[in-house]
Design an enzyme around this catalytic site. Sequence first.
Site, PDB file in Angstrom:
ATOM      1  N   LYS A   6     -12.337  -4.802   6.081  1.00  0.00           N
ATOM      2  CA  LYS A   6     -13.386  -5.784   5.814  1.00  0.00           C
ATOM      3  C   LYS A   6     -14.391  -5.258   4.797  1.00  0.00           C
ATOM      4  CE  LYS A   6     -13.065  -7.897  10.415  1.00  0.00           C
ATOM      5  NZ  LYS A   6     -13.745  -8.120  11.711  1.00  0.00           N
TER       6      LYS A   6
ATOM      7  N   SER B 252     -14.787 -12.233  15.625  1.00  0.00           N
ATOM      8  CA  SER B 252     -15.693 -11.518  14.717  1.00  0.00           C
ATOM      9  C   SER B 252     -16.530 -12.445  13.846  1.00  0.00           C
ATOM     10  CB  SER B 252     -14.889 -10.573  13.818  1.00  0.00           C
ATOM     11  OG  SER B 252     -13.977 -11.293  13.014  1.00  0.00           O
TER      12      SER B 252
ATOM     13  N   VAL C 116       0.818  -1.214   0.000  1.00  0.00           N
ATOM     14  CA  VAL C 116       0.000   0.000   0.000  1.00  0.00           C
ATOM     15  C   VAL C 116       0.854   1.267   0.000  1.00  0.00           C
ATOM     16  CG1 VAL C 116      -1.953  -1.100   1.127  1.00  0.00           C
ATOM     17  CG2 VAL C 116      -0.191  -0.030   2.528  1.00  0.00           C
TER      18      VAL C 116
END
Length: 852
Positions: free
Chosen positions: A786, A743, A379
């Site tokens: 996500k 999660s 990134v």
Amino acid sequence: MASGSAIQIPSRLPLLLTHEGVLLPGSTMRTSVDSPRNMQLVRSRLLKGTSLRSTIIGVIPNTSDPTSDCDDLPSLHRIGTAALAVQVVGSNWPKPHYTLLVTGLCRFQILQLLKEKPYPVAEVEQLDRLEQFTNQHKSEEELGELSEQFYKYAVQLVEMLDMSVPAVAKLRRLLDNLPREVLPDILTSIIRTSNQEKLQILDAVRLEERFKMTIPLLVRQIEGLKLLQKTRKPKQDDDKRVVAIRPARRINHIPSATEDEEEEEDHDDVVMLEKKIRTSSMSEQALKVCLKEIKRLKKMPQSMPEYALTRNYLELMVELPWNKSTKDRLEIRAARILLDNDHYAMEKLKKRVLEYLAVRQLKNNLKGPILCFVGPPGVGKTSVGRSIAKTLGREFHRIALGGVCDQSDIRGHRRTYVGSMPGRIINGLKTVGVNNPVFLLDEVDKLGKSLQGDPAAALLEVLDPEQNHSFTDHYLNVAFDLSQVLFIATANTTATIPPALLDRMEIIQVPGYTQEEKIEIAHRHLIPKQLEQHGLTPQQIQIPQVTTLDIITRYTREAGVRSLDRKLGAICRAVAVKVAEGQHKETKPDRAEVAEGEDCKEHITEDAKTESISDTADLALPPEMPILIDFHALKDILGPPMYEMEVSERLSQPGVAIGLAWTPLGGEIMFVEASRMDGEGQLTLTGQLGDVMKESAHLAISWLRSNAKRYQLTNASGSFDLLDNTDIHLHFPAGAVTKDGPSAGVTIVTCLASLFSGRLVCSDVAMTGEITLRGLVLPVGGIKDKVLAAHRAGLKRIIIPQRNEKDLEEIAMNVRQDLTFVMASCLDEVLNAAFDGGFSVKHIVERLNSKL
């Protein structure tokens, strides 16, 4: 040697043949033995002998021993030296050999060679006897005159040296205590003479000849020392000091002018080094240490190992940028333009850099911040650090910490160790030459730990603004100010960074890119870079944005842009082949490629056909420019798509739901599959799950069992006890990847509810959230990654915990417009959003029967 008559050598002596030097009576020589006959002499005579007589051998100079014992001996020198073998040392490296230390006793003459193998033995006659000195035919006056002249020159030579050196003082005593007759041999072996001159002294059997030949050698050495004293700078009696150092290291010869010239150059270097130390801007403590070390260096012989270590230390201290810095460029508008040109998106990073520049304008002595960029690979964390240095106008230095497991890499080695060196921080400052660079500590989350210490603990001092103004490297052993250094650390995750180190850094999350951001990055930065690397121009190749989107969605599925960059490079290489072929030769179309080109006509327009890389005309003739990269060209170059939109196909039966997971590489979608079968009420979990995720599965099945009547959930036999004679198997695909975290709780509940109700989960829904035994949905982390993963996979609705609503502000507006977010605070809301038409609750009114 006090009495010549006391020396009685055997009449038969084994001979050691040597060509390395000349051994004179009264002197000592070390010689190496590796030829066959000499090796046999050492093994058979010296090592096995038990008497003093067996250690006396004859040393023949100027004669080489043949390399093979089959070869004949060469002609032997007539005069040799009887010697006593004082020491024998053997070694096998690099080849078998012995090193002998021999002391000369007297001269002898070879009368007859008795045998050659296994080593030569000769009958000899002893030449040096004291009787020949007392019964001379020459007058005693003439010999006495030569002896006095020789003694006068010998004393003059010795007194030119420094008498404080023990070796020189011992030589002066020998001149008074030894008989005059033995002095020519001893002094000839000490002063600098050639082997030929020593050989002439050895052959001079008569004492008168020996005196006459040795006196010119002494005079030559004296004149050389006088000339050296005149040419040297008269400073602190250096003429005596430097000459006197030599006998301390090399007793058996006096230094020549060449060696002293070299030492004079070294002395000048030390003086220059002292001048640099005094004129440097180092701290008072460092200056005090350096002056003490330079004083030790002046008194230290150069042959000592510590001399080089001390000198290297002082040179490093001089080269360090104690007070040298670069001036920051503090124009905020120019910095914003530069950052925008170098990097697309990354608004948080740019904002933090501009804030630092603004504060620097208001306060000059601001300490450098400690930033930590955390995000998936590719990134741009490392490249943005380089851009920050460019924006500030500072030097940039990158330190790779991945796999480092020794604290000495950070703090350096103590100078007591052999091969010691400073740590990477001090070494980096020496490299950049300023005390305010930008240091990039790359992969700080991948530091190791070993018996050599914990480098993460060593970084605590470096990255603490309250401590790093006096950072002490073990090699320097003095404090160095690191407060002006701008430290930037990069990491993929904070889970492996020790809490104490994490607390010292300002964490800035760098999430993955959206599809729109990747398209912009590709056309602004990646494609121009690949065209330049492959020698192509925009007039030769065109990659439309639609093609770039196909590469992003079908051939790469990542948070960063590294795979995208590689795919673009593959396309440029394929086009380069076509361009090169068109420049050098015309190729005929292959039948298979012609047929493929005809098939393409059904899918592309007439204009595009003439420009496509898969067109028949382009293969038959030099390609028309520019070459257009379309979907068919992608398939030819990159092969069939690696990723397909398989979400709707995998949700075609009950018992499947889509969850969202966070990894150090970015967000991922995760399928959860469930099935039931007759059994004993066991719950089986597969897919390399961690303990937390296993507990989430048990929580989910417990909550469903307690609410089975409410939602009318039954097992295969129609019982509300879902585990009654029923086994449940939960599987998380991609079994080779370890999974853990809370999660997935809402996803497991939805999957099991789908299984027991027989209803399908909506194919465009993904979810994330932690559950409790009471049915509450708790917040989780990594929401942005996500959501981007769900967006990449083409999903439309995302169920997230109510308390994570604040995290949606970090997501780009265009992504939020493409998605529908459902905020859930309890599992009822999750189930209603996950199924078409909701997941209704059956209210059963129970009649109360009176027991009265």
